[in-house]
Design an enzyme around this catalytic site. Structure first.
Site, PDB file in Angstrom:
ATOM      1  N   SER A 298       0.812  -1.204   0.000  1.00 38.99           N
ATOM      2  CA  SER A 298       0.000   0.000   0.000  1.00 38.99           C
ATOM      3  C   SER A 298       0.857   1.271   0.000  1.00 38.99           C
ATOM      4  CB  SER A 298      -0.955  -0.038   1.201  1.00 38.99           C
ATOM      5  OG  SER A 298      -1.916   0.984   1.133  1.00 38.99           O
ATOM      6  N   ASP A 309       9.685   4.973 -10.574  1.00 40.73           N
ATOM      7  CA  ASP A 309       9.182   5.508 -11.836  1.00 40.73           C
ATOM      8  C   ASP A 309       9.808   6.845 -12.196  1.00 40.73           C
ATOM      9  OD1 ASP A 309       7.609   3.286 -11.805  1.00 40.73           O
ATOM     10  OD2 ASP A 309       5.712   4.340 -12.120  1.00 40.73           O
ATOM     11  N   LYS A 323      -0.759  -4.201  -3.263  1.00 42.36           N
ATOM     12  CA  LYS A 323      -2.048  -3.606  -2.889  1.00 42.36           C
ATOM     13  C   LYS A 323      -2.149  -2.226  -3.544  1.00 42.36           C
ATOM     14  CE  LYS A 323      -4.908  -2.018   0.994  1.00 42.36           C
ATOM     15  NZ  LYS A 323      -5.038  -0.607   0.562  1.00 42.36           N
TER      16      LYS A 323
END
Length: 530
Positions: A298, A309, A323
């Protein structure tokens, strides 16, 4: 609890079916009274009304409603859930950054409440409670040798600030019980386990959750490390199961240049909401390595995904949990709550890292066992991603969606048969138990170590200690070869010592001593030293 809820739900369905059958019989016999529920009732309300009005026996309608609501939400996805009034504080306190209680960490040992540590400056320390004490009586209740459970202890010791609780305490070397009256107070909980320097330039900060106080704790930890000369950072998110989205965004912001995408969320009734870095971060200009594992979930995955990224730092470890769903907590009229999944979150490249869910909650939640069985934990080559799950970062690095964050550098578990014996005594909790018992028996002499540094330098695990551990393992039916015991003896020098240090100095004692045998951490050090 799963079985109880299932049984309750089946009972609810049987009751509903029974009512329908009863309506048919009674209508033909002309016995049913004409009262009917309000036309605006939902089917759920309607069935509950008939149960309350006409069921043959008295029923606990609140319990039926709770169980039906819980199971209804469980049918949606693995993370939507019902939080009953009784569970509310237990579920929410860890994320609030504090709770009201007496300020001790405890474990139930041989059916007795044993104090593992006392929070510095807390109510218990102020009246003289010490690590190693046993609670025999709480208020008027005997709590030793009564098969008491953790939740019962929490219920008895926690309470509103300013209220009092009386405890009768057994302490080694003292005759009779010691009586204390403790005034409950606000007890802080911390999400930063430790922030310390691994060497003259590399700092280490471990975060256990993302709570209401995480961002402030994180900044304090970074300031502390910078003051000690930190030029590179290892940020440990292993075992961090998540928490507040806001806290994750705030922490990620400190690593990224202003304007960088951190995460965006989107749902059927939730328009796309983008969260970007808003300012110059405290650590946006230093090399960083982020550590993750299969329990990192999460909010942890939001931070790791944002850095990965944006080509910011290196992710090291094993594939994270997976998640990618966002829950909102909605209060109900009786002060219970539901946590309802309202959106998915996406990393800056557009990845949804939510792993598949086929309706089997147990399989979903314990998917890490499947990773063990299929060999993933021992070899990166066992992990396969479909081409449709591949994404590309601005600098051309390939990243993957569809099931957790895949680290840039994968560190597999060591598959070595000579470590089998040691792993068994660790995984079955025998080494941890021995460390607790040893600390408890030798607390007075261990008290001469006033600092972690003094303990680390002067305390050594002796052959007699290891042989005692081996004997306890044999009594549990665990045996090893001479080679396996030799390997275990070497490993115990570090891990057993680290566990004893934790009993004395909390996490500040454990992590610096454990670091040399932490393979993922050592791989991160190698990377940062290049």
């Amino acid at each position: 609890m799963e079985n109880n809820r299932s049984n309750g739900f089946h009972l609810f369905l049987l009751l509903a079916a029974g009512i329908c059958i009863g309506l048919f019989i009674n209508k033909t016999g002309g016995q049913l009274k004409k009262e009917t529920p309000d036309a605006e009732f939902s089917k759920f309300d309607e069935v509950m009304w008939y149960v309350k009005q006409h069921y043959v026996d008295t029923v606990n309608s609140q319990q039926l409603e709770d169980e039906a609501v819980a199971l209804m939400l469980e049918e949606l996805d693995p993370h939507s859930m019902y939080v009953s009034l009784e569970e509310f504080n237990t579920v929410n306190d860890p994320l609030l950054g504090s709770f009201e209680g007496i300020g001790v960490q405890f474990r139930i040992e041989n059916d007795t409440i044993a104090v593992v540590s006392v929070i510095k400056g807390g109510p218990s320390e102020k009246v003289g409670i010490m690590a190693g004490d046993r609670f025999v009586r709480i208020d008027d209740s005997l709590v030793a040798n009564t098969k008491i459970k953790n939740e019962d202890v929490m219920r008895m010791l926690k309470g509103p600030k300013g209220t009092k609780v009386k405890v009768g305490v057994f302490r080694r070397g003292v005759d009779g019980l010691l009586d204390y009256t403790i005034t409950r107070d606000v007890i802080p909980t911390y999400s930063v386990d430790i922030a310390y320097m691994l060497d003259n330039e590399i700092g280490y900060l471990k975060l256990s959750k993302f709570s209401a106080t995480t961002y402030d704790e994180f900044k304090r930890g970074i300031r502390k490390l910078k003051a000690k000369g930190m030029k590179r950072l290892i940020f440990d998110l292993r075992g961090n199961t998540g928490g507040y989205l806001k806290a994750a965004v705030e922490v990620a912001d400190e690593f990224l240049p202003r304007g960088s995408m951190i995460v965006y969320t989107e749902g059927r009734n939730r328009p796309r909401q983008e969260m970007k870095a808003q300012k110059r971060g405290m650590v946006d200009d230093i090399p960083v390595v982020v550590l993750i594992d299969s329990e990192s979930a999460s909010a942890s995955e939001i931070v790791a995904g944002a850095l990965q990224d944006n080509d910011r730092g290196t992710i090291i470890g094993r594939r994270s949990f997976g998640k990618g769903l966002v829950q909102e907590q909605i209060m109900l009229s009786d002060n219970s709550a539901i946590r309802l999944t309202v959106a998915r979150y996406y990393t800056p490249t557009g990845r949804c890292i939510q792993k598949p869910f086929d309706g089997n909650r147990e399989k979903y939640l314990f998917e890490s066992f499947e990773r063990y069985e299929n060999g993933e934990l021992f070899s990166e080559d066992s992990i396969h991603f479909a081409d449709s799950l591949k994404f590309t970062t601005p600098k051309g690095k390939t990243v993957y969606g569809g099931g957790g964050i895949m680290p840039d550098i994968y560190v597999p578990l060591v598959d070595d048969s000579t470590e089998y014996y040691f792993n068994r005594i660790v995984n079955l909790g025998l080494l941890y138990q021995y460390a607790f018992d040893y600390t408890d028996r030798h607390r007075q002499e261990l008290g001469r170590y006033k600092t972690v540094e003094a303990f680390s330098k002067s305390f050594h695990v002796t052959d007699a200690m290891f042989n005692e551990l081996v004997k306890q393992a044999e009594n549990k039916g665990i045996k090893g070869t001479d080679v396996q015991k030799q390997v275990a003896r070497s490993e115990a020098n570090t891990l057993l010592k680290a566990y004893i240090a934790r009993n004395l100095f909390d996490d500040e004692g454990f992590y610096p001593i454990y670091a040399p045998m932490d393979e993922v951490l050592q791989r991160a050090l190698e990377e940062l030293k290049k």
